[in-house]
Design a protein around this motif. Structure first.
Motif, PDB file in Angstrom:
ATOM      1  N   ILE A   1     -11.912   2.529  -1.431  1.00  0.00           N
ATOM      2  CA  ILE A   1     -11.316   3.612  -0.645  1.00  0.00           C
ATOM      3  C   ILE A   1     -10.091   4.156  -1.390  1.00  0.00           C
ATOM      4  CG2 ILE A   1     -12.082   2.647   1.547  1.00  0.00           C
ATOM      5  CD1 ILE A   1      -9.118   1.806   1.960  1.00  0.00           C
ATOM      6  N   ASP A   2      -9.753   5.412  -1.125  1.00  0.00           N
ATOM      7  CA  ASP A   2      -8.628   6.025  -1.842  1.00  0.00           C
ATOM      8  C   ASP A   2      -7.595   6.663  -0.907  1.00  0.00           C
ATOM      9  OD1 ASP A   2      -9.796   8.369  -1.010  1.00  0.00           O
ATOM     10  OD2 ASP A   2     -10.461   8.994  -2.977  1.00  0.00           O
ATOM     11  N   ALA A   3      -7.689   6.362   0.389  1.00  0.00           N
ATOM     12  CA  ALA A   3      -6.686   6.883   1.325  1.00  0.00           C
ATOM     13  C   ALA A   3      -6.664   6.012   2.564  1.00  0.00           C
ATOM     14  CB  ALA A   3      -7.008   8.327   1.712  1.00  0.00           C
ATOM     15  N   VAL A   4      -5.458   5.694   3.047  1.00  0.00           N
ATOM     16  CA  VAL A   4      -5.329   4.843   4.226  1.00  0.00           C
ATOM     17  C   VAL A   4      -4.100   5.275   5.025  1.00  0.00           C
ATOM     18  CG1 VAL A   4      -3.909   3.115   3.044  1.00  0.00           C
ATOM     19  CG2 VAL A   4      -5.267   2.432   5.011  1.00  0.00           C
ATOM     20  N   ILE A   5      -4.240   5.198   6.332  1.00  0.00           N
ATOM     21  CA  ILE A   5      -3.104   5.472   7.206  1.00  0.00           C
ATOM     22  C   ILE A   5      -2.239   4.219   7.247  1.00  0.00           C
ATOM     23  CG2 ILE A   5      -2.430   5.891   9.610  1.00  0.00           C
ATOM     24  CD1 ILE A   5      -5.019   7.601   9.837  1.00  0.00           C
TER      25      ILE A   5
ATOM     26  N   MET B   1     -10.309   9.866   1.179  1.00  0.00           N
ATOM     27  CA  MET B   1     -11.632  10.238   0.690  1.00  0.00           C
ATOM     28  C   MET B   1     -11.852  11.730   0.930  1.00  0.00           C
ATOM     29  SD  MET B   1     -11.421   6.916   1.112  1.00  0.00           S
ATOM     30  CE  MET B   1     -11.349   6.709   2.885  1.00  0.00           C
ATOM     31  N   GLN B   2     -12.800  12.254   0.231  1.00  0.00           N
ATOM     32  CA  GLN B   2     -13.110  13.649   0.389  1.00  0.00           C
ATOM     33  C   GLN B   2     -14.527  13.777   0.930  1.00  0.00           C
ATOM     34  OE1 GLN B   2     -12.106  15.557  -3.309  1.00  0.00           O
ATOM     35  NE2 GLN B   2     -11.347  17.376  -2.278  1.00  0.00           N
TER      36      GLN B   2
ATOM     37  N   PHE C   1     -10.103  12.032   9.922  1.00  0.00           N
ATOM     38  CA  PHE C   1      -9.713  13.226   9.178  1.00  0.00           C
ATOM     39  C   PHE C   1      -8.227  13.478   9.419  1.00  0.00           C
ATOM     40  CE2 PHE C   1     -13.728  15.403   7.959  1.00  0.00           C
ATOM     41  CZ  PHE C   1     -13.252  15.981   6.789  1.00  0.00           C
TER      42      PHE C   1
ATOM     43  N   ALA D   1     -10.210   3.251  -7.631  1.00  0.00           N
ATOM     44  CA  ALA D   1     -10.888   2.454  -6.604  1.00  0.00           C
ATOM     45  C   ALA D   1     -12.394   2.682  -6.634  1.00  0.00           C
ATOM     46  CB  ALA D   1     -10.325   2.777  -5.215  1.00  0.00           C
TER      47      ALA D   1
ATOM     48  N   THR E   1     -15.075   8.655  -2.762  1.00  0.00           N
ATOM     49  CA  THR E   1     -13.808   8.018  -3.143  1.00  0.00           C
ATOM     50  C   THR E   1     -13.511   8.378  -4.592  1.00  0.00           C
ATOM     51  OG1 THR E   1     -13.886   6.168  -1.603  1.00  0.00           O
ATOM     52  CG2 THR E   1     -12.726   5.787  -3.667  1.00  0.00           C
ATOM     53  N   LYS E   2     -12.294   8.801  -4.829  1.00  0.00           N
ATOM     54  CA  LYS E   2     -11.898   9.182  -6.174  1.00  0.00           C
ATOM     55  C   LYS E   2     -10.854   8.204  -6.729  1.00  0.00           C
ATOM     56  CE  LYS E   2     -10.754  13.531  -5.385  1.00  0.00           C
ATOM     57  NZ  LYS E   2     -10.426  14.941  -5.721  1.00  0.00           N
TER      58      LYS E   2
ATOM     59  N   VAL F   1       0.189   8.669   5.141  1.00  0.00           N
ATOM     60  CA  VAL F   1      -1.027   8.295   4.423  1.00  0.00           C
ATOM     61  C   VAL F   1      -0.702   7.924   2.978  1.00  0.00           C
ATOM     62  CG1 VAL F   1      -3.261   9.135   3.582  1.00  0.00           C
ATOM     63  CG2 VAL F   1      -2.450   9.805   5.851  1.00  0.00           C
ATOM     64  N   THR F   2      -1.228   6.789   2.534  1.00  0.00           N
ATOM     65  CA  THR F   2      -1.130   6.404   1.125  1.00  0.00           C
ATOM     66  C   THR F   2      -2.438   6.769   0.438  1.00  0.00           C
ATOM     67  OG1 THR F   2       0.478   4.627   1.350  1.00  0.00           O
ATOM     68  CG2 THR F   2      -1.070   4.428  -0.458  1.00  0.00           C
ATOM     69  N   LYS F   3      -2.326   7.416  -0.699  1.00  0.00           N
ATOM     70  CA  LYS F   3      -3.512   7.812  -1.446  1.00  0.00           C
ATOM     71  C   LYS F   3      -3.606   7.037  -2.763  1.00  0.00           C
ATOM     72  CE  LYS F   3      -2.819  12.327  -1.460  1.00  0.00           C
ATOM     73  NZ  LYS F   3      -3.167  13.759  -1.635  1.00  0.00           N
TER      74      LYS F   3
ATOM     75  N   ASP G   1       2.301   4.718  -2.456  1.00  0.00           N
ATOM     76  CA  ASP G   1       1.919   5.511  -3.629  1.00  0.00           C
ATOM     77  C   ASP G   1       3.060   6.374  -4.171  1.00  0.00           C
ATOM     78  OD1 ASP G   1       2.119   7.617  -1.854  1.00  0.00           O
ATOM     79  OD2 ASP G   1      -0.014   8.025  -1.768  1.00  0.00           O
TER      80      ASP G   1
ATOM     81  N   PHE H   1     -12.823   5.692  10.009  1.00  0.00           N
ATOM     82  CA  PHE H   1     -12.327   6.748   9.128  1.00  0.00           C
ATOM     83  C   PHE H   1     -11.922   7.979   9.940  1.00  0.00           C
ATOM     84  CE2 PHE H   1     -15.037   4.118   6.457  1.00  0.00           C
ATOM     85  CZ  PHE H   1     -14.213   3.912   5.371  1.00  0.00           C
TER      86      PHE H   1
ATOM     87  N   ILE I   1     -19.473   6.968  -1.220  1.00  0.00           N
ATOM     88  CA  ILE I   1     -19.421   5.703  -0.481  1.00  0.00           C
ATOM     89  C   ILE I   1     -20.149   5.770   0.861  1.00  0.00           C
ATOM     90  CG2 ILE I   1     -17.253   4.921  -1.531  1.00  0.00           C
ATOM     91  CD1 ILE I   1     -15.908   5.707   1.184  1.00  0.00           C
TER      92      ILE I   1
ATOM     93  N   VAL J   1      -9.983  12.374   4.298  1.00  0.00           N
ATOM     94  CA  VAL J   1     -10.460  11.293   5.157  1.00  0.00           C
ATOM     95  C   VAL J   1      -9.721  10.020   4.764  1.00  0.00           C
ATOM     96  CG1 VAL J   1     -12.453   9.926   5.838  1.00  0.00           C
ATOM     97  CG2 VAL J   1     -12.719  12.373   5.390  1.00  0.00           C
ATOM     98  N   ALA J   2      -9.149   9.337   5.755  1.00  0.00           N
ATOM     99  CA  ALA J   2      -8.393   8.118   5.483  1.00  0.00           C
ATOM    100  C   ALA J   2      -8.885   6.981   6.370  1.00  0.00           C
ATOM    101  CB  ALA J   2      -6.901   8.355   5.727  1.00  0.00           C
ATOM    102  N   LEU J   3      -8.853   5.778   5.822  1.00  0.00           N
ATOM    103  CA  LEU J   3      -9.132   4.574   6.600  1.00  0.00           C
ATOM    104  C   LEU J   3      -8.004   4.366   7.592  1.00  0.00           C
ATOM    105  CD1 LEU J   3     -10.641   1.827   7.000  1.00  0.00           C
ATOM    106  CD2 LEU J   3      -9.150   0.901   5.227  1.00  0.00           C
TER     107      LEU J   3
ATOM    108  N   PRO K   1       0.832  -1.203   0.000  1.00  0.00           N
ATOM    109  CA  PRO K   1       0.000   0.000   0.000  1.00  0.00           C
ATOM    110  C   PRO K   1       0.868   1.255   0.000  1.00  0.00           C
ATOM    111  CG  PRO K   1       0.092  -0.886   2.211  1.00  0.00           C
ATOM    112  CD  PRO K   1       0.903  -1.820   1.334  1.00  0.00           C
TER     113      PRO K   1
END
Lengths: 90, 90, 90, 90, 90
Positions: free
Chosen positions: C74-78, E1-2, C26, E62, E58-59, C57-59, B75, C24, E79, C42-44, B73
């Motif tokens: 999802i598009d962002a995760v810690i 996410m936004q 912020f 994904a 989510t953008k 954070v990976t986007k 980027d 999730f 989402i 916002v990240a998981l 994971p």
């Protein structure tokens, strides 16, 4: 895709193995009328583009699809050398 | 790809399991002439880059392709240490 | 990857089914020196980060790879909680 | 997705082989009220859009999914010609 | 996410075939405190969001994962509908 002009070359001897032998060019993104937009980026070139050529660049993970049998870690590739742009508005 | 200079290290003990043992560097993106553009980002390094090195960084999901058998994971990854840049325009 | 600080939580009861039970947060992206850059995202979180933690954070689509057997939208995760950053330049 | 208006055509004879025969259009991204936002981009068109049409554009690697059996190196595609936009706020 | 608020609808009769029957909404991205950031985007909605709802989007590639058996050419999807945001800093 983004349109831009090739402005130079980038050389890197020490690199990820699967990138050996590939050619990387600096591209200045431009609007349809040729004015620079955004900052220059480095793109893989496989179709023989050179400095001064106006090109079309694909960014993101689709860029690696120009070489089907290898999953290259690249995020920008020159996919075409532009003959002409015909913009009626904008 | 983006060109930039390595400006530092990032350490994180508590992290997603598959990232153990990997090295992360802070990179300041730069234009072809070396002027900083955009904000610094963190990239995986597997080729031995260090602070002060000028590097080429791949962003997005193609970055994870530097390690074929693991879907990491990440980027952003450093794919080359730059020897020289030759920009004729821009 | 981007560095940032967790600034809050987001709750959404009505959501895509496969997201049930996920947490999730912020995150305010920051430069290496801690100054805010860009707008919050916002990240998981799966590694137990909390408000005030500095995280990596990976986007993008690589974010979903933290859960291997589910293709999450999802598009962002810690991916890590940062211990320290050592920036020599920048 | 982004909304925009088709403002012109791009021709490139010399290009990656799998792109032969495809049509590329310049699109100016716009806000819901029609004001231009961001810089123009080039998108693949398969649904017959023309200059002046207001269109919906998908960017990123999902763009290549409009042609299922070919993994095209494209990062933007026109997915719809807009009939109307109804914005109550913003 | 936004995070953002749904501000309207987009209708497109002529579109890529696999998009028939899908609902697209205009979303204005917002910071945690509700102030607008960035420009509005169009997102697929499958969970019944409506104008005025605060949503999580989510953008990127994904986004297409919300419909597992179809590889849709979309790059943004709603989402979740947000119940509350609790921001302690920022």
């Amino acid at each position: 895709m983004q349109v831009g002009t090739v402005i130079g070359n980038v050389w890197a001897t020490r690199k990820e193995d699967e990138l050996t032998g590939l050619k990387f060019l600096f591209v200045q993104p431009e609007g349809p009328n040729g004015s620079p937009i955004d900052t220059p980026l480095v793109a893989l070139d496989r179709i023989g583009a050179g400095v001064g050529d106006r090109v079309m660049v694909t960014k993101g993970s689709a860029a690696r699809l120009v070489i089907k049998d290898k999953d290259l870690p690249i995020d920008a590739v020159i996919i075409g050398i532009i003959d002409s742009i015909d913009v009626e508005r904008g």
